[in-house]
Structures are given as C-alpha cells and as structure tokens.
Scaffold this motif. Structure first.
Motif, PDB file in Angstrom:
ATOM      1  N   ALA A  36       0.828  -1.213   0.000  1.00  0.00           N
ATOM      2  CA  ALA A  36       0.000   0.000   0.000  1.00  0.00           C
ATOM      3  C   ALA A  36       0.859   1.258   0.000  1.00  0.00           C
ATOM      4  O   ALA A  36       0.387   2.334  -0.379  1.00  0.00           O
ATOM      5  CB  ALA A  36      -0.916  -0.005   1.222  1.00  0.00           C
ATOM      6  N   LEU A  37       2.129   1.107   0.419  1.00  0.00           N
ATOM      7  CA  LEU A  37       3.060   2.238   0.433  1.00  0.00           C
ATOM      8  C   LEU A  37       4.058   2.147  -0.717  1.00  0.00           C
ATOM      9  O   LEU A  37       5.025   2.919  -0.770  1.00  0.00           O
ATOM     10  CB  LEU A  37       3.818   2.278   1.762  1.00  0.00           C
ATOM     11  CG  LEU A  37       2.957   2.361   3.027  1.00  0.00           C
ATOM     12  CD1 LEU A  37       3.827   2.231   4.269  1.00  0.00           C
ATOM     13  CD2 LEU A  37       2.166   3.655   3.052  1.00  0.00           C
ATOM     14  N   SER A  38       3.827   1.167  -1.611  1.00  0.00           N
ATOM     15  CA  SER A  38       4.723   0.930  -2.762  1.00  0.00           C
ATOM     16  C   SER A  38       6.146   0.603  -2.316  1.00  0.00           C
ATOM     17  O   SER A  38       7.120   0.989  -2.967  1.00  0.00           O
ATOM     18  CB  SER A  38       4.729   2.145  -3.699  1.00  0.00           C
ATOM     19  OG  SER A  38       3.434   2.407  -4.193  1.00  0.00           O
ATOM     20  N   LEU A  39       6.259  -0.159  -1.214  1.00  0.00           N
ATOM     21  CA  LEU A  39       7.573  -0.540  -0.713  1.00  0.00           C
ATOM     22  C   LEU A  39       7.992  -1.890  -1.276  1.00  0.00           C
ATOM     23  O   LEU A  39       7.160  -2.744  -1.580  1.00  0.00           O
ATOM     24  CB  LEU A  39       7.564  -0.596   0.819  1.00  0.00           C
ATOM     25  CG  LEU A  39       7.217   0.709   1.537  1.00  0.00           C
ATOM     26  CD1 LEU A  39       7.329   0.515   3.047  1.00  0.00           C
ATOM     27  CD2 LEU A  39       8.121   1.847   1.082  1.00  0.00           C
ATOM     28  N   GLU A  40       9.284  -2.088  -1.384  1.00  0.00           N
ATOM     29  CA  GLU A  40       9.841  -3.349  -1.866  1.00  0.00           C
ATOM     30  C   GLU A  40       9.487  -4.468  -0.888  1.00  0.00           C
ATOM     31  O   GLU A  40       9.556  -4.278   0.335  1.00  0.00           O
ATOM     32  CB  GLU A  40      11.363  -3.219  -1.983  1.00  0.00           C
ATOM     33  CG  GLU A  40      12.068  -4.469  -2.475  1.00  0.00           C
ATOM     34  CD  GLU A  40      13.575  -4.325  -2.470  1.00  0.00           C
ATOM     35  OE1 GLU A  40      14.258  -5.357  -2.607  1.00  0.00           O
ATOM     36  OE2 GLU A  40      14.063  -3.178  -2.302  1.00  0.00           O
ATOM     37  N   PRO A  41       9.109  -5.654  -1.390  1.00  0.00           N
ATOM     38  CA  PRO A  41       8.738  -6.757  -0.493  1.00  0.00           C
ATOM     39  C   PRO A  41       9.893  -7.177   0.416  1.00  0.00           C
ATOM     40  O   PRO A  41      11.065  -7.000   0.079  1.00  0.00           O
ATOM     41  CB  PRO A  41       8.375  -7.893  -1.464  1.00  0.00           C
ATOM     42  CG  PRO A  41       8.052  -7.215  -2.752  1.00  0.00           C
ATOM     43  CD  PRO A  41       8.941  -6.001  -2.801  1.00  0.00           C
ATOM     44  N   VAL A  42       9.534  -7.734   1.567  1.00  0.00           N
ATOM     45  CA  VAL A  42      10.525  -8.337   2.456  1.00  0.00           C
ATOM     46  C   VAL A  42      10.600  -9.828   2.142  1.00  0.00           C
ATOM     47  O   VAL A  42       9.752 -10.379   1.452  1.00  0.00           O
ATOM     48  CB  VAL A  42      10.165  -8.123   3.940  1.00  0.00           C
ATOM     49  CG1 VAL A  42      10.094  -6.638   4.260  1.00  0.00           C
ATOM     50  CG2 VAL A  42       8.851  -8.810   4.292  1.00  0.00           C
ATOM     51  N   SER A  43      11.644 -10.468   2.673  1.00  0.00           N
ATOM     52  CA  SER A  43      11.848 -11.895   2.424  1.00  0.00           C
ATOM     53  C   SER A  43      11.920 -12.661   3.741  1.00  0.00           C
ATOM     54  O   SER A  43      11.910 -12.055   4.822  1.00  0.00           O
ATOM     55  CB  SER A  43      13.151 -12.106   1.654  1.00  0.00           C
ATOM     56  OG  SER A  43      14.262 -11.779   2.480  1.00  0.00           O
ATOM     57  N   TYR A  44      12.023 -13.969   3.636  1.00  0.00           N
ATOM     58  CA  TYR A  44      12.164 -14.795   4.835  1.00  0.00           C
ATOM     59  C   TYR A  44      13.410 -14.391   5.628  1.00  0.00           C
ATOM     60  O   TYR A  44      13.399 -14.378   6.861  1.00  0.00           O
ATOM     61  CB  TYR A  44      12.241 -16.271   4.460  1.00  0.00           C
ATOM     62  CG  TYR A  44      12.556 -17.172   5.639  1.00  0.00           C
ATOM     63  CD1 TYR A  44      11.596 -17.425   6.618  1.00  0.00           C
ATOM     64  CD2 TYR A  44      13.820 -17.733   5.789  1.00  0.00           C
ATOM     65  CE1 TYR A  44      11.878 -18.228   7.713  1.00  0.00           C
ATOM     66  CE2 TYR A  44      14.114 -18.537   6.878  1.00  0.00           C
ATOM     67  CZ  TYR A  44      13.139 -18.790   7.834  1.00  0.00           C
ATOM     68  OH  TYR A  44      13.436 -19.568   8.907  1.00  0.00           O
ATOM     69  N   ASP A  45      14.479 -14.051   4.929  1.00  0.00           N
ATOM     70  CA  ASP A  45      15.713 -13.661   5.614  1.00  0.00           C
ATOM     71  C   ASP A  45      15.518 -12.411   6.460  1.00  0.00           C
ATOM     72  O   ASP A  45      16.205 -12.211   7.463  1.00  0.00           O
ATOM     73  CB  ASP A  45      16.832 -13.432   4.599  1.00  0.00           C
ATOM     74  CG  ASP A  45      17.303 -14.721   3.952  1.00  0.00           C
ATOM     75  OD1 ASP A  45      17.109 -15.790   4.560  1.00  0.00           O
ATOM     76  OD2 ASP A  45      17.851 -14.665   2.839  1.00  0.00           O
ATOM     77  N   ASP A  46      14.591 -11.545   6.050  1.00  0.00           N
ATOM     78  CA  ASP A  46      14.300 -10.335   6.828  1.00  0.00           C
ATOM     79  C   ASP A  46      13.452 -10.643   8.060  1.00  0.00           C
ATOM     80  O   ASP A  46      13.466  -9.885   9.033  1.00  0.00           O
ATOM     81  CB  ASP A  46      13.525  -9.321   5.971  1.00  0.00           C
ATOM     82  CG  ASP A  46      14.290  -8.864   4.750  1.00  0.00           C
ATOM     83  OD1 ASP A  46      15.502  -8.596   4.878  1.00  0.00           O
ATOM     84  OD2 ASP A  46      13.675  -8.790   3.668  1.00  0.00           O
TER      85      ASP A  46
END
Length: 236
Positions: A36-46
């Motif tokens: 919704a904020l157009s942010l890059e997705p996070v991953s499992y490592d994060d």
C-alpha cells in the motif's frame, strides 16, 4: 501426614516459530500490507529481524527496513490491512512443526497442562489454532493484547499461567526467541529453546536452560528433570 499431591506441570509455548511454522503467511501478509506504500517486499531472511512483538511492531520495522519510517497516524490503517489479509487467508501454508502434535498428545496423556503465550494478537492466535484444529490442546491462549503487558514482561507469562490454572513453580516456557527466554527468566521458570524458529541469533547465545532440536525430544522425563534441576538451582 500424607504429602500434598504434586500439581501437573504446565508447559507454555510461544506460537510463531515454536508451535507453528508461520513464516510464509507472515511474509505474504506483510508484503500485502507494505505494498500500500509501494515498498519493496521483504523476504524470509528479513523476517527474523521483524517478528516477535506483534503485527504493529512488525509493520513498523518492515517500513523502517525499506527506508520509509512511519509518521503520524499511518500505522492503524496498515495494521487493519494486515489483520484482514492474514485472518482472511488462515491457515494458508502454516503448519505445526514436525513432531509437535505427537509431543502434545504424549504430554496430555501424562497429565500435563498446555498453554500458549504469544505476542501475536489474541484473535489471530485463536483463529489460527482453531483453523488447524489445535485449540483443544490448550488450557489457555494469551496474545499480545490479552493483558496490558506482553513478553518479555513476566506478567504476560504469569497471567497465562493463572488463566490455565497452573502453578508457576511447576511451569516450563518453550520458545524460539529472546522474548521467550527472557520472559521465562523474568518469571523465574525454566526455559526450553527451539532452533528452528525465527531468532536472529543462535538460540544457544540466549542461554536457555535446555535446547531441543525436534519435538520428539519433548518428553515428561525431560520436563521433570528440568523442573527439578531448576528448583535445586533456585534453592542454592
């Protein structure tokens, strides 16, 4: 004089990363939220750096990680977006860790009480456990919003013990992160760590009283030995 009977021990579990492997659904709902904020997705490592304090903190941390610290009143709408997506897709790909159900059956058959103490919202914890058919195992399920305090505050654990009809002197806490080991220490109960969860450091560095690599190791014999050793340590 006949000695008073020993009350059955209470085994208290953390939820995410301890009882249940929830990582895929947490990541999916978190990415839906920050989209919704157009942010890059996070991953499992994060994830290991984001979880542990409930949805609100997880979202705040994810936004900060992506260079977008939240300001003003932006958070409530994002939490609502996360909860709607997460609850609407339960149980998703979440499943119990190997050996968990057999371990709980083993402990219940031996007379142990079981409970959950998680910083996840109580409604989400209850909903998820219900969808997985696991609710009946637990004498109490407390979330991060059940009381006015949450792990690692000792009162989150002692309140859970009280709800479950347990005895704090006959309680063991099992978890995967610093909050779980710290709440056990703060409440003066022995702790068991699992290494397959979401801790951002090796659980051995958290100094739990014991580490199990698989739920096959969670036996009445282990629990009674830990309770006895902890009681002797406290006396000394």
């Amino acid at each position: 004089m006949t000695p008073a009977p020993v009350r059955p021990a209470l085994i208290v579990f953390d939820l995410d990363g301890t009882l249940l492997d929830t990582h895929a659904d947490l990541v999916e709902s978190l990415n839906h939220t920050i989209a919704a904020l157009s942010l890059e997705p996070v991953s499992y490592d994060d994830l290991t750096h984001l979880v542990g304090q409930g949805a609100r903190v997880m979202i705040e941390r994810a936004c900060r990680l992506r260079g977008h610290p939240l300001e003003g009143d932006a958070l409530p709408a994002l939490v609502e977006r996360f909860v709607a997506h997460y609850a609407g897709n339960m149980p998703g790909r979440t499943e119990p860790y190997p050996g968990l159900v057999a371990a709980m059956d083993r402990l219940k058959s031996a007379g142990y009480r079981l409970a959950v103490c998680t910083n996840k919202m109580e409604s989400l914890a209850l909903g998820l456990l219900d969808k997985l058919g696991l609710t009946h195992y637990f004498d109490a399920i407390s979330g991060g919003d059940t009381f006015e305090y949450r792990k690692p505050d000792a009162r989150h654990l002692t309140g859970t013990v009280e709800r479950a009809g347990g005895d704090i002197s006959r309680t063991v806490m099992i978890g995967d992160s610093i909050n779980d080991i710290a709440v056990a220490r703060n409440a003066a109960v022995p702790s068991i760590a699992v290494p397959f969860g979401y801790s951002d450091v090796p659980v051995s560095t958290l100094n739990p009283d014991h580490i199990i690599m698989h739920f096959d190791e969670l036996t009445p014999e282990l629990l009674e030995r830990l309770l006895q050793e902890y009681a002797e340590k406290v006396v000394v």
